[in-house]
Design a protein around this motif. Structure first.
Motif, short mmCIF file in Angstrom:
data_model
loop_
_atom_site.label_atom_id
_atom_site.label_comp_id
_atom_site.label_asym_id
_atom_site.label_seq_id
_atom_site.Cartn_x
_atom_site.Cartn_y
_atom_site.Cartn_z
N ILE A 161 6.14 3.70 7.27
CA ILE A 161 5.03 3.34 8.15
C ILE A 161 3.77 3.35 7.30
O ILE A 161 3.40 4.37 6.73
CB ILE A 161 4.91 4.33 9.33
N ASP A 162 3.14 2.19 7.19
CA ASP A 162 1.94 2.05 6.37
C ASP A 162 0.69 2.40 7.17
O ASP A 162 0.69 2.41 8.41
CB ASP A 162 1.82 0.62 5.83
N LYS A 163 -0.37 2.69 6.46
CA LYS A 163 -1.66 3.02 7.08
C LYS A 163 -2.09 1.89 8.01
O LYS A 163 -2.00 0.71 7.67
CB LYS A 163 -2.71 3.24 6.00
N GLY A 164 -2.52 2.27 9.22
CA GLY A 164 -3.00 1.30 10.19
C GLY A 164 -1.93 0.74 11.10
O GLY A 164 -2.23 0.03 12.05
N GLU A 165 -0.66 1.02 10.84
CA GLU A 165 0.42 0.54 11.69
C GLU A 165 0.63 1.47 12.87
O GLU A 165 0.42 2.68 12.77
CB GLU A 165 1.73 0.43 10.91
N PHE A 166 1.06 0.92 13.98
CA PHE A 166 1.47 1.68 15.15
C PHE A 166 2.99 1.62 15.21
O PHE A 166 3.59 0.58 14.94
CB PHE A 166 0.88 1.10 16.44
N PHE A 167 3.60 2.73 15.58
CA PHE A 167 5.06 2.79 15.56
C PHE A 167 5.54 3.63 16.73
O PHE A 167 4.92 4.61 17.09
CB PHE A 167 5.52 3.44 14.23
N GLY A 168 6.64 3.25 17.33
CA GLY A 168 7.24 4.02 18.42
C GLY A 168 8.75 4.03 18.28
O GLY A 168 9.35 3.11 17.73
N PHE A 169 9.36 5.10 18.76
CA PHE A 169 10.82 5.20 18.77
C PHE A 169 11.33 4.82 20.15
O PHE A 169 10.92 5.40 21.15
CB PHE A 169 11.28 6.64 18.47
N LEU A 170 12.24 3.87 20.21
CA LEU A 170 12.88 3.47 21.45
C LEU A 170 14.38 3.58 21.29
O LEU A 170 14.92 3.23 20.23
CB LEU A 170 12.52 2.01 21.80
N GLY A 171 15.05 4.04 22.30
CA GLY A 171 16.50 4.12 22.25
C GLY A 171 17.04 4.99 23.37
O GLY A 171 16.29 5.72 24.02
N PRO A 172 18.34 4.92 23.58
CA PRO A 172 18.96 5.70 24.66
C PRO A 172 18.99 7.19 24.33
O PRO A 172 18.76 7.59 23.18
CB PRO A 172 20.37 5.13 24.74
N ASN A 173 19.27 8.00 25.35
CA ASN A 173 19.44 9.43 25.13
C ASN A 173 20.51 9.66 24.07
O ASN A 173 21.55 8.99 24.07
CB ASN A 173 19.84 10.13 26.43
N GLY A 174 20.24 10.59 23.17
CA GLY A 174 21.22 10.92 22.13
C GLY A 174 21.18 10.01 20.92
O GLY A 174 22.04 10.09 20.05
N ALA A 175 20.17 9.15 20.82
CA ALA A 175 20.10 8.20 19.70
C ALA A 175 19.52 8.80 18.43
O ALA A 175 19.59 8.19 17.38
CB ALA A 175 19.27 6.98 20.10
N THR A 192 0.83 -1.19 0.00
CA THR A 192 0.00 0.00 0.00
C THR A 192 0.87 1.25 0.00
O THR A 192 2.07 1.18 0.24
CB THR A 192 -0.92 0.05 1.24
N GLU A 193 0.25 2.38 -0.25
CA GLU A 193 0.96 3.66 -0.19
C GLU A 193 1.29 3.96 1.28
O GLU A 193 0.41 3.90 2.13
CB GLU A 193 0.06 4.75 -0.77
N PRO A 194 2.53 4.28 1.60
CA PRO A 194 2.89 4.54 2.99
C PRO A 194 2.29 5.84 3.51
O PRO A 194 2.12 6.80 2.76
CB PRO A 194 4.41 4.62 2.96
N MET A 195 1.97 5.86 4.80
CA MET A 195 1.51 7.10 5.44
C MET A 195 2.71 8.00 5.74
O MET A 195 2.61 9.21 5.70
CB MET A 195 0.76 6.78 6.73
N ILE A 196 3.83 7.39 6.09
CA ILE A 196 5.07 8.12 6.34
C ILE A 196 6.18 7.40 5.61
O ILE A 196 6.32 6.18 5.73
CB ILE A 196 5.39 8.19 7.85
N LEU A 197 6.97 8.13 4.88
CA LEU A 197 8.10 7.56 4.16
C LEU A 197 9.30 8.48 4.29
O LEU A 197 9.23 9.65 3.90
CB LEU A 197 7.76 7.36 2.69
N LEU A 198 10.36 7.98 4.87
CA LEU A 198 11.63 8.71 4.94
C LEU A 198 12.67 7.85 4.24
O LEU A 198 12.80 6.66 4.53
CB LEU A 198 12.05 8.94 6.39
N GLU A 199 13.42 8.44 3.34
CA GLU A 199 14.45 7.71 2.61
C GLU A 199 15.76 8.46 2.69
O GLU A 199 15.83 9.65 2.34
CB GLU A 199 14.04 7.52 1.15
N ASN A 200 16.79 7.78 3.14
CA ASN A 200 18.15 8.32 3.20
C ASN A 200 18.23 9.63 3.97
O ASN A 200 18.89 10.56 3.55
CB ASN A 200 18.71 8.50 1.79
N VAL A 201 17.56 9.70 5.12
CA VAL A 201 17.54 10.92 5.93
C VAL A 201 18.81 10.99 6.77
O VAL A 201 19.17 10.04 7.46
CB VAL A 201 16.31 10.94 6.85
#
Length: 66
Positions: A29-43, A3-12
């Motif tokens: 991130i495709d439509k209907g997906e849940f996504f979260g960022f996890l990582g240490p400080n400064g990541a 499907t067409e992605p709701m969010i697309l980042l390439e080579n950022v």
């Protein structure tokens, strides 16, 4: 998913003076997906969100949203 992605980042990438905060990130991130960022400080979690949501200059990027 084919499907067409709701969010697309390439080579950022984003560098602050001599600190490379985000290096060649690819994110889809495709439509209907849940996504979260996890990582240490400064990541680069906040920097990634700012690169997508604000008009701040990017070092290299292709981003898209509907």
């Amino acid at each position: 998913m084919g499907t067409e992605p709701m969010i697309l980042l390439e080579n950022v990438s984003k560098k602050y003076i001599q600190t490379l905060a985000v290096d060649n990130l690819n994110l889809r991130i495709d439509k209907g997906e849940f996504f979260g960022f996890l990582g240490p400080n400064g990541a680069g979690k906040t920097t990634t969100c700012l690169l997508y949501t604000s008009p701040s200059p990017r070092d290299r990027t292709r981003s898209r949203m509907p």
